[in-house]
Design a protein around this motif. Structure first.
Motif, PDB file in Angstrom:
ATOM      1  N   GLY A 112      -3.065  20.649 -54.593  1.00  0.00           N
ATOM      2  CA  GLY A 112      -4.206  21.356 -54.995  1.00  0.00           C
ATOM      3  C   GLY A 112      -4.545  22.687 -54.238  1.00  0.00           C
ATOM      4  N   LEU A 113      -3.883  22.824 -53.326  1.00  0.00           N
ATOM      5  CA  LEU A 113      -4.448  23.889 -52.281  1.00  0.00           C
ATOM      6  C   LEU A 113      -3.731  25.249 -52.760  1.00  0.00           C
ATOM      7  N   PRO A 114      -4.443  26.529 -52.476  1.00  0.00           N
ATOM      8  CA  PRO A 114      -3.497  27.845 -53.011  1.00  0.00           C
ATOM      9  C   PRO A 114      -2.591  28.184 -51.830  1.00  0.00           C
ATOM     10  N   LEU A 115      -1.461  27.496 -51.872  1.00  0.00           N
ATOM     11  CA  LEU A 115      -0.476  27.626 -50.573  1.00  0.00           C
ATOM     12  C   LEU A 115       0.355  29.117 -50.919  1.00  0.00           C
ATOM     13  N   ALA A 116       0.281  30.155 -49.704  1.00  0.00           N
ATOM     14  CA  ALA A 116       0.958  31.206 -49.836  1.00  0.00           C
ATOM     15  C   ALA A 116       1.535  31.548 -48.784  1.00  0.00           C
ATOM     16  N   PRO A 117       2.485  32.465 -48.499  1.00  0.00           N
ATOM     17  CA  PRO A 117       3.261  32.830 -47.368  1.00  0.00           C
ATOM     18  C   PRO A 117       1.971  33.466 -46.256  1.00  0.00           C
ATOM     19  N   PRO A 118       2.096  32.941 -45.018  1.00  0.00           N
ATOM     20  CA  PRO A 118       1.013  33.315 -44.116  1.00  0.00           C
ATOM     21  C   PRO A 118       1.105  34.928 -43.945  1.00  0.00           C
ATOM     22  N   LYS A 119      -0.143  35.377 -43.658  1.00  0.00           N
ATOM     23  CA  LYS A 119      -0.477  36.864 -43.313  1.00  0.00           C
ATOM     24  C   LYS A 119       0.202  37.154 -41.692  1.00  0.00           C
TER      25      LYS A 119
END
Length: 184
Positions: A112-119
């Motif tokens: 359920g988390l909005p996972l994305a590549p780290p900044k």
């Protein structure tokens, strides 16, 4: 000789370029999320980590897939109160196998988390001196067996989500601690 482009054509060109970049970013995000908004993320490792000057508030929880056995292994190190007398004791596990059933609540939260590549980290100011920097990490890895690549993903965690993750990792500790190998 080449004619100079009009301002209208430049604006149209820039708008089309911006639309193309936005569409590309959405496609990349969809691939990371599993292809669509309800796609399942098959993660192979996860870490929730915090370090700072206060040892009692530092912790490290980690799950990783063992390539040889195919089992998920649990490592943790944190301090917790022992029963009702409020004594603090160190909890540590290393490479304890955990089952899919035990991981189900943690997996549901991750899905359920909005996972994305780290900044990329912001540049450090050389004139700024920090005596004690608290460092926090939350990341999830997705491995691709075909090309042997690993994507690190992260999500900004609100305090409730971080507390829920810690609670789930603590519950996992309570289930797995009796299976830990005894070290002499």
């Amino acid at each position: 000789m080449r004619k100079p482009k009009s301002n209208k054509l430049r604006i149209i060109h820039l708008l089309l370029l911006a639309a193309l970049l936005l569409l590309t970013a959405k496609l990349i995000y969809a691939q990371v999320r599993g292809g669509d908004s309800v796609g399942r993320i098959e993660w192979t490792s996860m870490q929730l980590y915090r370090s700072g000057s206060n040892y009692d508030e530092s912790y490290n929880y980690a799950l990783r897939l063992d390539a040889k056995s195919g089992q998920m292994l649990y490592d943790c190190s944190f301090k917790a109160p022992a029963n009702l007398n409020d004594e603090i004791w160190r909890c540590e596990l290393e490479s304890v196998p955990v089952t899919r059933e035990e991981l189900a609540p943690l997996d549901a939260l991750i899905q359920g988390l909005p996972l994305a590549p780290p900044k990329a980290p912001e540049p450090v100011d050389e004139n700024l001196f920090v005596c004690d920097e608290t460092r926090e990490i939350f990341d999830v890895s997705i491995a691709n067996c075909k090309d042997r690549s690993v994507k690190k993903l992260t999500a900004p965690l609100e305090s409730e989500q971080r507390e829920e993750l810690q609670k789930l990792f603590l519950q996992l500790y309570l289930k797995a601690k009796d299976r830990a190998p005894v070290h002499n």
